[in-house]
Design a protein around this motif. Structure first.
Motif, PDB file in Angstrom:
ATOM      1  N   TYR A  72       7.302  -8.522   2.223  1.00 15.55           N
ATOM      2  CA  TYR A  72       6.496  -7.618   2.897  1.00 15.55           C
ATOM      3  C   TYR A  72       5.356  -7.368   1.970  1.00 15.55           C
ATOM      4  CZ  TYR A  72       6.524  -3.585   6.064  1.00 15.55           C
ATOM      5  OH  TYR A  72       6.213  -2.721   7.058  1.00 15.55           O
ATOM      6  N   TRP A  78      -4.299   1.482  13.193  1.00 15.27           N
ATOM      7  CA  TRP A  78      -4.888   2.728  13.684  1.00 15.27           C
ATOM      8  C   TRP A  78      -4.816   3.600  12.275  1.00 15.27           C
ATOM      9  CZ3 TRP A  78      -1.901   7.339  16.179  1.00 15.27           C
ATOM     10  CH2 TRP A  78      -0.611   7.122  15.834  1.00 15.27           C
ATOM     11  N   PHE A  91      -8.345   2.973  11.208  1.00 20.94           N
ATOM     12  CA  PHE A  91      -9.554   3.240  11.942  1.00 20.94           C
ATOM     13  C   PHE A  91      -9.228   4.860  12.346  1.00 20.94           C
ATOM     14  CE2 PHE A  91      -7.233   1.254  15.212  1.00 20.94           C
ATOM     15  CZ  PHE A  91      -7.094   1.975  16.463  1.00 20.94           C
ATOM     16  N   ARG A 132      -8.249  -8.793  18.012  1.00 13.43           N
ATOM     17  CA  ARG A 132      -9.396  -7.915  18.060  1.00 13.43           C
ATOM     18  C   ARG A 132     -10.309  -8.530  17.168  1.00 13.43           C
ATOM     19  NH1 ARG A 132      -6.466  -2.402  18.721  1.00 13.43           N
ATOM     20  NH2 ARG A 132      -7.837  -1.453  17.190  1.00 13.43           N
ATOM     21  N   LEU A 148      -4.616  -6.839  24.743  1.00 22.30           N
ATOM     22  CA  LEU A 148      -3.944  -8.224  24.750  1.00 22.30           C
ATOM     23  C   LEU A 148      -2.618  -8.281  25.457  1.00 22.30           C
ATOM     24  CD1 LEU A 148      -3.978 -11.123  23.472  1.00 22.30           C
ATOM     25  CD2 LEU A 148      -2.791  -9.891  21.492  1.00 22.30           C
ATOM     26  N   TYR A 163       6.891  -3.062  16.066  1.00 24.20           N
ATOM     27  CA  TYR A 163       7.457  -2.045  15.532  1.00 24.20           C
ATOM     28  C   TYR A 163       9.052  -2.479  15.475  1.00 24.20           C
ATOM     29  CZ  TYR A 163       3.978   1.657  15.614  1.00 24.20           C
ATOM     30  OH  TYR A 163       2.775   2.278  15.295  1.00 24.20           O
ATOM     31  N   PHE A 214      13.088   5.363   9.225  1.00 27.38           N
ATOM     32  CA  PHE A 214      12.026   4.448   9.967  1.00 27.38           C
ATOM     33  C   PHE A 214      11.988   4.395  11.378  1.00 27.38           C
ATOM     34  CE2 PHE A 214       9.657   0.032   9.850  1.00 27.38           C
ATOM     35  CZ  PHE A 214       8.491   0.763   9.536  1.00 27.38           C
TER      36      PHE A 214
HETATM   37  P1  NDP Z   1      -0.337  -1.178  15.841  1.00 29.18           P
HETATM   38  O1  NDP Z   1      -0.474  -2.491  15.106  1.00 29.18           O
HETATM   39  O2  NDP Z   1       0.622  -1.199  17.206  1.00 29.18           O
HETATM   40  O3  NDP Z   1      -1.673  -0.552  16.203  1.00 29.18           O
HETATM   41  C1  NDP Z   1      -1.799   0.531  17.421  1.00 29.18           C
HETATM   42  C2  NDP Z   1      -3.472   0.296  18.120  1.00 29.18           C
HETATM   43  O4  NDP Z   1      -3.642  -0.948  18.242  1.00 29.18           O
HETATM   44  C3  NDP Z   1      -3.573   1.158  19.265  1.00 29.18           C
HETATM   45  O5  NDP Z   1      -3.711   2.513  18.615  1.00 29.18           O
HETATM   46  C4  NDP Z   1      -4.565   0.568  19.776  1.00 29.18           C
HETATM   47  O6  NDP Z   1      -5.893   0.863  19.274  1.00 29.18           O
HETATM   48  C5  NDP Z   1      -4.287  -0.961  19.601  1.00 29.18           C
HETATM   49  N1  NDP Z   1      -3.632  -1.557  20.621  1.00 29.18           N
HETATM   50  C6  NDP Z   1      -2.524  -1.321  21.132  1.00 29.18           C
HETATM   51  N2  NDP Z   1      -1.853  -2.227  22.120  1.00 29.18           N
HETATM   52  C7  NDP Z   1      -2.945  -3.072  22.057  1.00 29.18           C
HETATM   53  C8  NDP Z   1      -2.959  -4.470  22.791  1.00 29.18           C
HETATM   54  N3  NDP Z   1      -2.192  -4.772  23.603  1.00 29.18           N
HETATM   55  N4  NDP Z   1      -4.201  -5.237  22.521  1.00 29.18           N
HETATM   56  C9  NDP Z   1      -5.102  -4.704  21.607  1.00 29.18           C
HETATM   57  N5  NDP Z   1      -5.288  -3.593  20.805  1.00 29.18           N
HETATM   58  C10 NDP Z   1      -3.910  -2.560  21.401  1.00 29.18           C
HETATM   59  O7  NDP Z   1       0.341  -0.142  14.899  1.00 29.18           O
HETATM   60  P2  NDP Z   1       0.204   0.614  13.557  1.00 29.18           P
HETATM   61  O8  NDP Z   1      -1.180   0.516  13.236  1.00 29.18           O
HETATM   62  O9  NDP Z   1       1.049   1.786  14.004  1.00 29.18           O
HETATM   63  O10 NDP Z   1       1.294  -0.410  12.679  1.00 29.18           O
HETATM   64  C11 NDP Z   1       0.831  -1.488  11.983  1.00 29.18           C
HETATM   65  C12 NDP Z   1       2.208  -1.983  11.435  1.00 29.18           C
HETATM   66  O11 NDP Z   1       2.233  -1.112  10.256  1.00 29.18           O
HETATM   67  C13 NDP Z   1       3.548  -1.903  12.351  1.00 29.18           C
HETATM   68  O12 NDP Z   1       4.001  -3.160  12.188  1.00 29.18           O
HETATM   69  C14 NDP Z   1       4.316  -1.059  11.510  1.00 29.18           C
HETATM   70  O13 NDP Z   1       5.649  -1.182  11.751  1.00 29.18           O
HETATM   71  C15 NDP Z   1       3.889  -0.781  10.174  1.00 29.18           C
HETATM   72  N6  NDP Z   1       4.163   0.365   9.536  1.00 29.18           N
HETATM   73  C16 NDP Z   1       5.098   0.204   8.514  1.00 29.18           C
HETATM   74  C17 NDP Z   1       5.328   1.515   7.925  1.00 29.18           C
HETATM   75  C18 NDP Z   1       6.481   1.413   6.959  1.00 29.18           C
HETATM   76  O14 NDP Z   1       6.619   2.568   6.314  1.00 29.18           O
HETATM   77  N7  NDP Z   1       7.123   0.546   6.684  1.00 29.18           N
HETATM   78  C19 NDP Z   1       4.595   2.772   8.497  1.00 29.18           C
HETATM   79  C20 NDP Z   1       3.751   2.811   9.508  1.00 29.18           C
HETATM   80  C21 NDP Z   1       3.790   1.341   9.903  1.00 29.18           C
HETATM   81  P3  NDP Z   1      -7.205   1.006  19.951  1.00 29.18           P
HETATM   82  O15 NDP Z   1      -7.217   2.447  20.228  1.00 29.18           O
HETATM   83  O16 NDP Z   1      -8.108   0.588  19.145  1.00 29.18           O
HETATM   84  O17 NDP Z   1      -7.195   0.233  21.040  1.00 29.18           O
END
Ligand code: NDP
Length: 477
Positions: free
Chosen positions: A276, A291, A294, A361, A397, A410, A438
């Motif tokens: 990890y 997100w 950003f 992206r 995508l 997720y 989680f």
């Molecule tokens: P994502 O990586 O899913 O990002 C979501 C953003 O990606 C959306 O807001 C959108 O942004 C963009 N997006 C969504 N779908 C698409 C697509 N198909 N093509 C292009 N852009 C897309 O999620 P997170 O940032 O929430 O999480 C990142 C990782 O971190 C995950 O794997 C999660 O499991 C992990 N995580 C782990 C935690 C832990 O405690 N272990 C806690 C939180 C997260 P836009 O508005 O710019 O289009």
């Protein structure tokens, strides 16, 4: 205004393979939507009362689980009768007072690690990476200095030297777990207050609701920085996952010192936490695309969880194993094979799905040369990706893992968390806190994210949902 190609594509409900790197331009409509989303819209997380309760409840829960693991054989203790409630609370308090009080020693360990990680963030070799355009900064792309991987290796080398020279035995982390946890909790609160008030003093607060408790929880700054070090990104990777990995190594060393060997279960947690942190560090340049970077602000929710929550709650299986006889959690060989396989398959999907989306992206931003930190897995980059062109300007995508589910990352991440609990079998319920918690976090986070995307992309979001029908599990949900 969108380019002609963008307009054409936006008029079509089909996904397209039209590839033009570096052509993302936010349309006038998109800018209007971005501006709207930079204002406080509505309360999330149940609003001020709910977030205040969570801020008070989390530290108490952390002490409770630690006490159960450490002193009550990993079982969930509770008052035996109504009359026992007060004595029960007093017994719990006595454990905290006697075994989790902060000391100069534990304060030095935790603060020393943090200071070292911050120092490395400034000086360790790395490279610069542009983030996504930030609407509130007139679409400026901030530069992120990515050196988490070299910092991680330097941390490991330093820890190995300290351990082998007996200057600081790594087993000390596990031996002083309760007290270290208290220091981490205090740091979480202190850093949250400092960040909040410094931001207010500088007048750099962003997307505020006007309710102190809610704003303290969500945070005041969007991009807190000291010089070129982005504190939000630094804290997301360098504190929780590095410390969690060191806790796993500490548990393994403790086991080795006591029994002369390390169990396959404990080795599993060293591998799982190692994968990890390595994933976060080797793909650090992808983090500005998430997100958390950003959109989310840097408030108690993230700060506390990074400083204290992640390292001191995701490690419960390690704490259980470090304090119990290996016979209480021994599996058959096929069970070990199943456990390790589950972790590695989940990890593969997690790593490659995150990489596919982030690199897509980046390509859309014009970045076409990628870093190749170890390990680069097959199918990390999609050739000729399909996507939906939105009127906003961004592209969604629809190929690779992202053809199957809208939050496939997720799902994979959650299965990893499940394996972290499964590695102690049924010996204790407490290691299952992470997968249960989680699951709630991810479902809630997914709801928040989709709500935000629906506002941002309007009808295009619906088109995307029609193309990629499932949220988490292809064909099911
Ligand atoms: P994502 O990586 O899913 O990002 C979501 C953003 O990606 C959306 O807001 C959108 O942004 C963009 N997006 C969504 N779908 C698409 C697509 N198909 N093509 C292009 N852009 C897309 O999620 P997170 O940032 O929430 O999480 C990142 C990782 O971190 C995950 O794997 C999660 O499991 C992990 N995580 C782990 C935690 C832990 O405690 N272990 C806690 C939180 C997260 P836009 O508005 O710019 O289009």
């Amino acid at each position: 205004m969108p380019s002609d190609d963008s307009k054409d594509a936006a008029n079509s409900s089909e996904t397209t393979t039209l590839i033009q790197y570096g052509v993302i331009k936010t349309s006038a409509k998109g800018k209007k939507q971005d501006k709207l989303m930079d204002q406080h819209q509505y309360y999330e997380f149940g609003g001020p009362w709910s977030v205040t309760a969570m801020m008070l409840f989390f530290p108490v829960l952390m002490y409770y689980f630690w006490i159960c693991l450490w002193f009550y054989d990993g079982q969930l203790v509770h008052p035996t009768s109504v009359d026992d409630i007060v004595p029960f609370v007093l017994r719990m308090w006595e454990h905290v007072r006697a075994d989790a009080a902060p000391t100069l020693y534990t304060w030095s360990i935790y603060t020393g690690l943090m200071a070292f990680e911050l120092f490395l963030a400034f000086v360790a070799p790395g490279f610069e990476q542009k983030g996504l355009p930030v609407p509130s900064l007139n679409y400026e792309c901030l530069t992120y200095y990515c050196n988490a991987l070299s910092s991680f290796y330097l941390t490991l080398a330093t820890a190995a030297v300290l351990h082998t020279t007996h200057i600081f035995r790594i087993t000390e982390i596990m031996n002083n777990f309760g007290s270290m946890m208290t220091v981490a909790i205090l740091w979480g609160w202190a850093a949250s207050f400092a960040t909040y008030w410094i931001t207010i003093a500088k007048g750099q607060q962003f997307r505020m609701s006007g309710n102190f408790f809610y704003d303290f929880w969500m945070g005041a700054p969007l991009n807190p920085r000291i010089g070129y070090v982005d504190l939000k990104m630094w804290a997301e990777v360098r504190i929780p996952w590095v410390l969690l990995f060191l806790i796993a190594v500490s548990g393994a060393c403790k086991q080795y010192e006591e029994y002369g060997y390390v169990t396959a279960n404990m080795a599993f947690m060293v591998l799982a936490t190692g994968l990890y942190i390595n994933a976060c560090a080797k793909g650090e340049e992808c983090i500005p695309q998430t997100w958390d970077m950003f959109h989310e602000k840097w408030g108690f929710m993230i700060i506390f969880w990074n400083f204290a929550g992640v390292p001191f709650t995701y490690c419960y299986s390690i704490v259980y194993m470090a304090s119990h006889d290996p016979s209480t959690y021994h599996f058959s060989t096929p069970a070990y094979i199943a456990l390790y396989t589950q972790l590695l398959v989940s990890y593969y999907i997690f790593d490659t799905s995150m990489s596919q989306k982030s690199r897509f992206r980046m390509q859309m931003q014009g970045i076409t040369t990628f870093r190749k930190a170890f390990p680069q897995l097959p199918w990390s980059i999609i050739k000729n990706p399909t996507f939906i062109q939105t009127e906003h300007g961004n592209r969604l995508l629809t190929s690779g893992w992202w053809a199957y589910a809208r939050k496939i990352n997720y799902t994979a991440d959650w299965f990893q968390s499940l394996s972290w609990g499964l590695c102690v079998g049924l010996a204790s319920p407490i290691p299952y806190f992470y997968p249960i918690f989680f699951l709630v976090v991810l479902v809630h986070r997914c709801g928040r994210d989709f709500e935000r995307c629906a506002i941002k992309y309007g009808e295009d979001w619906q088109k995307y949902c029609d193309v990629v029908k499932y949220k988490f599990i292809p064909g099911i949900y």
